[in-house]
Each structure stands twice: as structure tokens, then as C-alpha cells.
Scaffold this active site. Structure first.
Site, PDB file in Angstrom:
ATOM      1  N   ARG A  19       0.668  -1.407  -0.161  1.00 52.71           N
ATOM      2  CA  ARG A  19       0.022  -0.139   0.075  1.00 52.71           C
ATOM      3  C   ARG A  19       0.873   1.325   0.110  1.00 52.71           C
ATOM      4  O   ARG A  19       0.453   2.274  -0.670  1.00 52.71           O
ATOM      5  CB  ARG A  19      -0.888  -0.104   1.121  1.00 52.71           C
ATOM      6  CG  ARG A  19      -1.862  -0.823   1.108  1.00 52.71           C
ATOM      7  CD  ARG A  19      -2.618  -1.109   2.463  1.00 52.71           C
ATOM      8  NE  ARG A  19      -1.906  -1.332   3.536  1.00 52.71           N
ATOM      9  CZ  ARG A  19      -2.193  -1.225   4.840  1.00 52.71           C
ATOM     10  NH1 ARG A  19      -3.391  -0.618   5.213  1.00 52.71           N
ATOM     11  NH2 ARG A  19      -1.398  -1.519   5.754  1.00 52.71           N
ATOM     12  N   ASN A  37      -6.334  -2.887   2.645  1.00 57.27           N
ATOM     13  CA  ASN A  37      -6.181  -4.242   2.740  1.00 57.27           C
ATOM     14  C   ASN A  37      -7.589  -4.843   2.966  1.00 57.27           C
ATOM     15  O   ASN A  37      -8.286  -4.178   3.490  1.00 57.27           O
ATOM     16  CB  ASN A  37      -5.276  -4.775   3.946  1.00 57.27           C
ATOM     17  CG  ASN A  37      -3.737  -4.516   3.669  1.00 57.27           C
ATOM     18  OD1 ASN A  37      -3.310  -4.609   2.735  1.00 57.27           O
ATOM     19  ND2 ASN A  37      -2.883  -4.454   4.965  1.00 57.27           N
TER      20      ASN A  37
END
Length: 91
Positions: A19, A37
Site C-alpha cells: 500500500r 487491505n
């Protein structure tokens, strides 16, 4: 031309700074949106912006962060909304 995509990335993509690297990549090319996530181990993202910027982020997703392993990238095109001013990590 503006575009928006919704992505689901699977593989070893959690706990490997995926990320963070995706946010940095998106900001570098001028794309907006978010990444997060999912409980099933995948990463989900929405990316908007100029087509070239969005395509650059999508292409990056196939490589991922240095410690990740990308097995699959699911892509669906959505209608561009312009709702984002930055690219953020969502929790």
C-alpha cells in the site's frame, strides 16, 4: 482523457509495504484514489485521474513492492467521478 478503475490484487500483498509503494507511485504520477487491505488477504484500490497516470499505477500493480508477489490483478473500469484530491491508504 480521465478514467477510473477498481482493482483487486492478490498474492503476497499484505505486510510487504504494498500500500505504501502504491500510494507513492500514484502520487508521483498524479493519480488519486485509495488503497486498503481486505480481510481475505487481497488489496483493493480505486484509482482515478488522467488515463496515462491510471495506467501507470495499474502497470505498477503487476510488479508490486520489492517484497511482494503479485499473483493476480482484477480490473474493472468505473465512471470517473473526480471525488478524490489525493491518494490515501484506508484502514
Amino acid at each position: 482523457m480521465k478514467k477510473r478503475v477498481h482493482l483487486y490484487i492478490s498474492g503476497r500483498v499484505q505486510g510487504v509495504f504494498f500500500r505504501d509503494y502504491m500510494r507513492d507511485t500514484a502520487r508521483k504520477v498524479g493519480a488519486t484514489g485509495w488503497v486498503r487491505n481486505l480481510p481475505d488477504g487481497r488489496v483493493e484500490a480505486v484509482v482515478e485521474g488522467e488515463a496515462d497516470a491510471v495506467n501507470a499505477v495499474v502497470n505498477w500493480c503487476y510488479r508490486g513492492s520489492p517484497a511482494s508477489r503479485v499473483d493476480n490483478v482484477e480490473i474493472s473500469e468505473d465512471i470517473y467521478s473526480g471525488e478524490f484530491s489525493d491518494f490515501q491508504i484506508r484502514y
